[in-house]
Design an enzyme around this catalytic site. Structure first.
Site, PDB file in Angstrom:
ATOM      1  CB  VAL A  73      37.974  22.117  38.164  1.00 22.57           C
ATOM      2  CG1 VAL A  73      39.187  22.706  38.860  1.00 22.57           C
ATOM      3  CG2 VAL A  73      36.741  22.983  38.411  1.00 22.57           C
ATOM      4  CB  CYS A  74      40.188  17.531  36.134  1.00 20.51           C
ATOM      5  SG  CYS A  74      39.252  16.988  37.587  1.00 20.51           S
ATOM      6  N   PRO A  75      40.948  19.557  33.799  1.00 19.80           N
ATOM      7  CG  PRO A  75      39.573  19.965  31.948  1.00 19.80           C
ATOM      8  CD  PRO A  75      39.568  19.394  33.336  1.00 19.80           C
TER       9      PRO A  75
END
Length: 187
Positions: free
Chosen positions: A46-48
């Protein structure tokens, strides 16, 4: 205890930004609006998507006088490696702060102690270094840069227009509210 209107605690960290390692302190935040965006870890899922969304809207944040700071408990070296190997993260032009000691994650109340990772926490800080807005949520839920832009616009409006407040879904140009006895029960 709420962090609203508290000042950012002193810190000194290293960030990766525009092909360089730079030092960031609490003083770096002063004089402009800042959005501090904690995320769990580099090279994840999810972070990118979140950091890429912020990168896609970075020019809009800059027009508002806002600097974005992405922070995880990874090192600044890991941030550089991720930036060099990920097409999405290569778009990031704002500082990616390394917090391997988790000092910032602890200061902002987002550290998951047993994992050594940060929760998804977003903090909006005014030019005086005060936290004006924050939200923390489950790491499986990604954030939206456009919603953060809207919240920052509302925070900036309220700060520059004492005595006015922004209702739900407010966007620039919409009506605000001037709280008074005359409107109680009429909204």
């Amino acid at each position: 205890m709420s962090l609203i209107n508290t000042r950012v605690k002193p810190f000194k960290v290293t960030a990766y930004c525009n092909n360089a390692f730079v030092t960031i302190t609490e003083e770096s935040l002063k004089g402009k609006w800042s959005a501090i965006v904690f995320y769990p870890a580099d090279f994840t899922f999810v972070c990118p998507t979140e950091l890429g969304d912020l990168a896609d809207h970075y020019a809009e944040f800059q027009k508002l006088g806002v600097e974005i700071y992405g922070i995880s408990t990874d090192t600044h070296f890991t941030h550089k490696s991720w930036h060099d190997t990920s097409e999405t993260i290569s778009k990031v032009k704002y500082p990616l702060i390394g917090d391997p000691t988790a000092t910032l994650a602890r200061n902002f109340g987002v550290l998951i102690e047993e994992e050594g990772l940060a929760q998804r926490g977003t903090f909006v800080i005014n030019p005086e270094g005060q936290i004006k807005m924050y939200e923390i949520h489950d790491n499986g839920i990604g954030r939206d840069a456009r919603e953060l832009l809207r919240k920052i616009q509302a925070a900036q409006y309220v700060e520059s227009h004492p005595g006015e407040v922004c209702p739900a879904k407010w966007i620039p140009g919409n009506k605000t509210i001037k709280p008074s006895l005359d409107i109680i029960g009429k909204i």
